[in-house]
Design an enzyme around this catalytic site. Structure first.
Site, PDB file in Angstrom:
ATOM      1  N   SER A 195      63.472 -10.874   2.651  1.00  0.00           N
ATOM      2  CA  SER A 195      64.011 -10.871   4.002  1.00  0.00           C
ATOM      3  C   SER A 195      64.358  -9.452   4.439  1.00  0.00           C
ATOM      4  O   SER A 195      63.489  -8.587   4.468  1.00  0.00           O
ATOM      5  CB  SER A 195      65.216 -11.812   4.073  1.00  0.00           C
ATOM      6  OG  SER A 195      65.573 -12.069   5.416  1.00  0.00           O
ATOM      7  N   GLU A 319      59.089 -20.312   7.328  1.00  0.00           N
ATOM      8  CA  GLU A 319      60.136 -19.295   7.430  1.00  0.00           C
ATOM      9  C   GLU A 319      61.143 -19.594   8.546  1.00  0.00           C
ATOM     10  O   GLU A 319      62.295 -19.174   8.479  1.00  0.00           O
ATOM     11  CB  GLU A 319      59.512 -17.914   7.683  1.00  0.00           C
ATOM     12  CG  GLU A 319      58.621 -17.400   6.575  1.00  0.00           C
ATOM     13  CD  GLU A 319      59.400 -16.756   5.447  1.00  0.00           C
ATOM     14  OE1 GLU A 319      60.637 -16.810   5.461  1.00  0.00           O
ATOM     15  OE2 GLU A 319      58.761 -16.186   4.546  1.00  0.00           O
ATOM     16  N   HIS A 423      62.732 -20.241   4.358  1.00  0.00           N
ATOM     17  CA  HIS A 423      63.139 -18.865   4.091  1.00  0.00           C
ATOM     18  C   HIS A 423      64.086 -18.836   2.892  1.00  0.00           C
ATOM     19  O   HIS A 423      65.006 -19.643   2.784  1.00  0.00           O
ATOM     20  CB  HIS A 423      63.835 -18.317   5.334  1.00  0.00           C
ATOM     21  CG  HIS A 423      64.081 -16.850   5.312  1.00  0.00           C
ATOM     22  ND1 HIS A 423      63.067 -15.921   5.319  1.00  0.00           N
ATOM     23  CD2 HIS A 423      65.240 -16.132   5.293  1.00  0.00           C
ATOM     24  CE1 HIS A 423      63.589 -14.699   5.322  1.00  0.00           C
ATOM     25  NE2 HIS A 423      64.902 -14.810   5.297  1.00  0.00           N
TER      26      HIS A 423
END
Length: 514
Positions: A195, A319, A423
């Site tokens: 990330s 995501e 995610h």
């Protein structure tokens, strides 16, 4: 207890047993001087070597940050301090024998939160299973790491908007000088992150000062396109000053305001950003056109910066599912197509072309995507998947290091499967933490251990040799066929997955500006 002598001073750590292997760990080692007092909003300063033996048996302080609004159940607030936050942790399976590959973890958290002490980033299992020396780094966050002050406070603060990245470079220089004492090879360093940590790596790839500090890079759900222009950063600074009760003429007071005041203003800015963005609110980002980041990272990569670095990059299939499924009910908006168009617009897709994205998904899926599905896919493509594709394309054109790609598709059973391959789901697979309480919310005890074994081995193999291929997982380079590893319960190779969507974004970027 274990004592080691390093160029910076002697450190005392302790040992942990994992899977029959003893791992030595050293926690909270300072790699730069405290970024407080006269050092606030300024580049990191080398730490003064200490005398005696530094106790490194407990984690160091996190960087100042506000409590996490969507922390997993049971999470504890992080203990932070401006005074001692520039620290790192080291796990090593031994200091004897040949020097081991080094893996340096850069944590995520939207550049607003996170710490190297978070349980999910404990490196003991990965270090033991893979035979690597693992390092995890803290760096400045939020306003303290990214506030653009060059126009207000002069040249000494010309890089205030990139301090988090300069902290990471300082940590990598510490690794180069010191990691040999821990059994690591200073000439075989791989940086990896997820990330915001992966976005930081994408930015580091385009920073001239990073060349020579790492040999390989792994980007999990990252991008080389997360930055702002100086004028955009200046607007963020103006808003932040207002929330602090200041203006441009009194900006110097930021240097002495209590850090709690800065965090209060930051929280207000975070709330404002959350209202303005349905996707991922990012009020603070690096700034280009600055001494340390003269041009956009993707352009620098295309022009050959760090061309010799090997890259492993990938994303998770879903995501955007957290942003869609876990948004507060008070902020719900049923107009998903309009939201998707807004997200796509932020990625350079003109409103009049947004319908083409839904058509590309329909060709891919065989059916028209529903509202939530459309928005979730738009977030995943706009912020993660397509920026990764563009970075791979720039790297191929620069013709240097090897490139490898993956798409993580194992679906979380959480929330009845609504989150999918969401995610951050890949983190416990890489760190071998599928059975931990911190992973339980997403894995529900059903994650396939063989996939974790395969991923952690592949990551370590890449760090050691420059290729993620292992005896259990043949993994060719990403080339003209765009061969990608599909990571799932049964992993497989696929040429150019989601080709229809990639071609749509490429075509749109070729359209003349209106």
């Amino acid at each position: 207890m274990t004592r080691l002598s390093t160029p910076g001073g002697s450190v005392r750590g302790n040992s942990v047993e994992t899977a029959g292997t003893t791992v030595q760990r050293f926690l909270g080692i300072p790699y730069a001087a405290p970024p407080s007092g006269a050092n606030r909003f300024r580049p990191p300063v080398p730490v003064v070597p200490w005398t005696g033996v530094l106790d490194c048996t407990v984690p160091g302080q996190a960087a100042p940050q506000n409590p996490e609004s969507h922390a997993p159940p049971g999470s504890m607030p992080r203990s932070w301090s401006e005074e001692g936050c520039l620290n790192l942790n080291v796990w090593t399976p031994g200091t004897d024998g040949p020097a081991r590959p080094v893996m340096v973890w850069i944590h995520g958290g939207a550049y607003l939160m996170g710490a190297n002490s978070d349980a999910m980033y404990d490196g003991a299992r990965l270090a033991a299973a893979a035979g690597v020396v693992l390092v995890s780094v803290n760096y400045r966050l939020g306003a303290l790491g990214f506030l653009h002050l060059a126009d207000l406070l002069g040249p000494d603060y010309g890089d205030s908007s990139n301090l988090a990245l300069l902290d990471q470079l300082a940590a990598l220089r510490w690794v180069r000088r010191n990691i040999g004492a821990f059994g690591g090879d200073p000439h075989n360093v791989t940086i990896f992150g997820e990330s915001a940590g992966a976005a930081a790596i994408g930015t580091l790839l385009g920073m001239p000062a990073s060349e020579g500090l790492f040999r390989r890079a792994i980007m999990q759900s990252g991008t080389a396109e997360r930055y702002r222009r100086p004028e955009e950063s200046a607007r963020i600074t103006a808003a932040f000053l207002e929330l602090c009760g200041l203006d441009g003429s009194s900006a110097k007071e930021l240097l002495t305001l209590p850090v709690e005041r800065l965090l209060k203003a930051q929280a207000a800015l975070e709330r404002r950003a959350a209202v303005e963005s349905f996707a991922v609110p990012l009020p603070f980002q690096p700034t280009v056109g600055t001494p340390s980041l003269p041009v956009p990272p993707l352009d620098a990569v295309h022009n050959g910066t760090n061309r010799g670095v090997d890259l492993l990059i990938g994303t998770n299939l879903n995501e955007g599912s957290f942003a869609v499924e876990m948004r507060p009910a008070s902020a719900a908006d049923p107009d998903y197509p309009a939201r998707a168009a807004a997200v796509l617009s932020g990625a350079g897709v003109p409103p009049e072309a947004a319908h083409g994205y839904a058509e590309a998904l329909t060709r891919l899926l065989g059916t028209a995507p529903a509202g939530k599905e459309l928005l979730e896919a738009a977030i995943a493509d706009s912020l993660y998947r397509q920026p990764s594709n563009r970075l791979l394309a720039a790297r191929r054109e620069a013709a240097g290091g090897k490139n490898f790609a993956y798409l993580f598709t194992w679906r979380s059973p959480a929330m009845g499967g609504k989150l999918g391959a969401c995610h951050a789901l890949d983190i416990p697979f890489v760190f071998r933490h599928l059975d931990t309480p911190e992973a339980a919310f997403l894995t529900r005890g059903k994650a396939p251990q063989p996939l974790s074994d395969a991923m952690s081995r592949a990551w370590a193999a890449f760090a050691g040799t420059g290729t993620p291929g292992t005896e259990h997982l043949a993994w060719p380079e990403y080339g003209p066929q765009r061969t990608t590893m599909m990571l799932d319960g049964e992993s497989r190779l696929e040429a150019d997955p989601r080709q229809e969507v990639r071609e749509f974004f490429e075509a749109v970027r070729l359209l003349p500006a209106s």
